[in-house]
Design an enzyme around this catalytic site. Structure first.
Site, PDB file in Angstrom:
ATOM      1  N   GLY A 189       5.495  -4.142   2.024  1.00 52.58           N
ATOM      2  CA  GLY A 189       5.649  -2.691   2.054  1.00 52.58           C
ATOM      3  C   GLY A 189       5.603  -2.100   3.452  1.00 52.58           C
ATOM      4  O   GLY A 189       5.599  -0.879   3.612  1.00 52.58           O
TER       5      GLY A 189
ATOM      6  N   TYR B  94      -4.335   1.415  -1.741  1.00 49.65           N
ATOM      7  CA  TYR B  94      -3.905   0.021  -1.560  1.00 49.65           C
ATOM      8  C   TYR B  94      -2.491  -0.185  -2.095  1.00 49.65           C
ATOM      9  O   TYR B  94      -2.084   0.444  -3.067  1.00 49.65           O
ATOM     10  CB  TYR B  94      -4.867  -0.929  -2.281  1.00 49.65           C
ATOM     11  CG  TYR B  94      -6.230  -0.987  -1.655  1.00 49.65           C
ATOM     12  CD1 TYR B  94      -6.481  -1.814  -0.556  1.00 49.65           C
ATOM     13  CD2 TYR B  94      -7.273  -0.209  -2.139  1.00 49.65           C
ATOM     14  CE1 TYR B  94      -7.729  -1.860   0.031  1.00 49.65           C
ATOM     15  CE2 TYR B  94      -8.528  -0.250  -1.561  1.00 49.65           C
ATOM     16  CZ  TYR B  94      -8.753  -1.078  -0.481  1.00 49.65           C
ATOM     17  OH  TYR B  94      -9.991  -1.119   0.114  1.00 49.65           O
ATOM     18  N   GLU B  95      -1.788  -1.118  -1.463  1.00 47.54           N
ATOM     19  CA  GLU B  95      -0.403  -1.407  -1.827  1.00 47.54           C
ATOM     20  C   GLU B  95      -0.252  -1.856  -3.281  1.00 47.54           C
ATOM     21  O   GLU B  95       0.808  -1.734  -3.873  1.00 47.54           O
ATOM     22  CB  GLU B  95       0.131  -2.506  -0.895  1.00 47.54           C
ATOM     23  CG  GLU B  95       1.604  -2.730  -0.980  1.00 47.54           C
ATOM     24  CD  GLU B  95       2.050  -3.804   0.000  1.00 47.54           C
ATOM     25  OE1 GLU B  95       2.679  -3.448   0.992  1.00 47.54           O
ATOM     26  OE2 GLU B  95       1.757  -4.999  -0.212  1.00 47.54           O
ATOM     27  N   SER B  96      -1.320  -2.370  -3.859  1.00 52.80           N
ATOM     28  CA  SER B  96      -1.260  -2.846  -5.244  1.00 52.80           C
ATOM     29  C   SER B  96      -1.203  -1.697  -6.240  1.00 52.80           C
ATOM     30  O   SER B  96      -0.964  -1.917  -7.424  1.00 52.80           O
ATOM     31  CB  SER B  96      -2.483  -3.712  -5.529  1.00 52.80           C
ATOM     32  OG  SER B  96      -3.665  -2.991  -5.225  1.00 52.80           O
ATOM     33  N   GLY B  97      -1.463  -0.465  -5.779  1.00 57.17           N
ATOM     34  CA  GLY B  97      -1.410   0.691  -6.678  1.00 57.17           C
ATOM     35  C   GLY B  97      -2.759   1.352  -6.899  1.00 57.17           C
ATOM     36  O   GLY B  97      -2.857   2.328  -7.632  1.00 57.17           O
TER      37      GLY B  97
END
Lengths: 309, 251
Positions: free
Chosen positions: B128, B48-51
């Site tokens: 992103g 996920y883009e959040s990490g």
């Protein structure tokens, strides 16, 4: 006996008064998690003007600061109400210059991350493998293409950002500003190190020994921090992992509130200008409300740092 | 009654057969990846883009940063690590993207409708997406709306360029760009730089003419146009009972 660090604790009112000035470049970071909402509201209450706000995901708190008349320019890589809809004030400013134009500098996420990385390390630029073929460099002259000095490659670069002040929200810190975050750590450390001054707002200020029992959890060390402020629930409507959950209902409601200028003005009058500080905002929401965002326990296994015998 | 979301999720999940890492947002991409994990791609890891890498959520997440993705996850990375090492470092097989507009080369617009300086509609922007496009081995796009306003001859603004535009700008691309576009009418596909998106599959009952009418460029048909197998009972049961039992996204 370990010596205590210098005490940098102060009230949010005093921290904003001391470190946020009209015309400043202010970075507010926190990627969905730990968004410094209380600090944004205090900036609005104190009537700051002509700010340049830097924030990767410009969301509700930015829409509120726009509505509060604080922002002249926005530097961002995503301008939306998360996945829940639109930012009404931001769209009025950009689409209709209503009530006044908004200067907008657009990046991709990694572009803005690289600006913080360059800023934190005092580098003149930072290269990244994005932007090739995009229309963004055409509307943002800060994004430039250079030849690699080590081969025939072309690569895009972004300039550093060095905010006058960076504000982040975190779970806990000691009085000197050693700041611990768990869960999503985002780009907070880079944003703090890039700035001239840093304010850390925390759910709780803890004893020095608590921080020292788990130093790997410290994302920002005290020497990078100028003010430490305890504001429980200061990230609402975003969340603080382990403290309270995200207020998804408010995110969904915001698109409707901000679409209508009068509704937005009424919301700001009641919840920001109508509360003296974040403590009043929290109390006004009520304990029943907060119980709805309560989270259960999921403790991490302790690690053994060892000690010399 | 099978809904459009169910069909799109099932069709997208089949395309993930054999893939290892997928960069996914919340909603249809998560449903597709979760279903693929239970069917055609048991080793699939969602990033996920959040990490968050290797999430094991107790509930269906509402955002890419939902607290339930963090608790019990295998790793949570900082933004510089996620974007710099994982994405730009080349660890993603498939990136899932959406957009307001797509063109025949798989370039995407998620910034503005109209002129950037005075837009008719200001959209959220890249986030992103530009990095996902530039660095994933390939990109799948799921479009809920297949119409000439979304499938355009020329983008109002190119936010996330595919490899052809990167090459035109003098930069060697890392990935193939968009290889699959999954819509309510069918599947458009291209295999890499120099190729435009062609119609390769249709849902039962949809005609080539319909797909052409709904596409804003002269849509070519790929060599062996197929009819998409409707979702099976097993796929639908997994999707409805295991992946999204509360029907958060299965609208």
């Amino acid at each position: 006996m370990p010596r205590p660090g210098p005490d940098k604790t102060m009230s949010l009112r005093d921290a904003v008064a001391a470190y946020v000035h009209d015309g400043d470049t202010v970075a507010l970071e926190g990627f969905t998690h730990l968004i410094p909402t209380a600090a944004g509201h205090e900036i609005i209450r104190q009537g700051r003007r002509d700010l340049t706000v830097v924030r990767m995901t410009a969301d509700i708190v930015v829409d509120q600061m726009l509505a509060g008349g604080c922002v002249r320019k926005l530097v961002s890589s995503f301008v939306g109400n998360s996945s829940a809809g639109s930012l009404g004030e931001l769209r009025r400013r950009i689409e209709h210059a209503d009530p006044e134009p908004l200067e907008f500098e657009e990046y991709s996420h990694y572009g803005l991350i690289c600006r913080y990385l360059a800023g934190a390390q005092r580098l003149p630029f930072y290269p990244l493998r994005s932007y090739a073929g995009s229309d963004l460099p055409g509307v943002n002259p800060a994004i430039r293409k250079v030849a690699s000095p080590y081969g025939d490659e072309q690569i895009y670069v972004v300039p550093p950002v060095n905010p006058d002040v960076t504000i982040i929200h975190a779970q806990r810190a000691d009085r000197a500003g050693n700041t611990q975050i768990w869960g999503l750590t985002g780009v907070q450390a880079e944003a703090v190190f890039a700035a001239d001054k840093a304010i850390v707002v925390v759910e709780e200020i803890v004893a020095d020994e608590v921080v020292r029992s788990d130093p790997n959890r410290t994302v920002v060390p005290a020497h990078a921090v100028d003010a430490v402020v305890e504001v429980p629930r200061g990230a609402h409507p975003s969340f603080a992992q382990g403290y309270y959950d995200r207020d998804n209902a408010f995110y969904r409601a915001w698109s409707g509130i901000s679409r209508d200028k009068e509704k937005l003005a009424a919301w700001m009058a009641e919840w920001v200008h109508g509360t003296a500080d974040h403590g009043e905002y929290v109390a006004k929401l009520g304990e029943e409300f907060w119980a709805g965002l309560a989270v259960g326990e999921a403790m991490s296994e302790p690690v053994n740092y060892g000690r010399r015998l | 009654m099978t809904t459009a979301s169910e069909v799109l999720s099932v069709v997208a999940s089949r395309e993930l057969a054999g893939k290892r890492t997928v960069f996914a947002g919340i909603g249809l991409p998560t449903l597709a990846a979760s279903l693929a994990h239970l069917t055609v791609a048991p080793d699939l890891e969602i990033v996920y883009e959040s990490g968050v890498c290797g999430a094991h959520p107790s509930h269906l997440p509402e955002t890419i940063a939902d607290a339930v993705l963090i608790t019990g996850a295998e790793a949570v990375l900082s933004m510089p690590a996620l974007f710099g090492y994982v994405l730009q470092g080349g660890h993603i097989d498939v990136g899932f993207l959406g957009a307001a507009q797509i063109d025949r080369w798989g370039n995407l617009n998620s910034s503005v409708i109209g002129d950037w300086h005075s837009p008719k509609v200001r959209l959220p922007g890249s986030g992103g997406a530009m990095e996902v496009m530039a660095n994933s081995r390939e990109v799948f796009v799921v479009m809920r709306r297949h119409d000439p306003r979304s499938f355009v001859d020329e983008l109002d603004f190119c936010t996330s360029p595919g490899p052809d535009r990167a090459l035109g700008d003098g930069v060697r691309p890392a990935g193939l760009g968009v290889t699959r576009v999954i819509t309510e009418l069918g599947i458009l596909a291209r295999s890499g730089p120099g190729e435009e998106l062609k119609l390769v599959a249709l849902h039962p009952g949809v005609t080539v003419d319909q797909a052409r009418e709904c596409t804003g460029w002269p849509l070519e048909v790929g060599g062996d146009l197929t009819v998409i197998e409707p979702p099976s009972e097993a796929e639908l049961r997994l999707l409805r009972e295991d992946v999204d039992p509360e029907r958060v996204y299965l609208r």
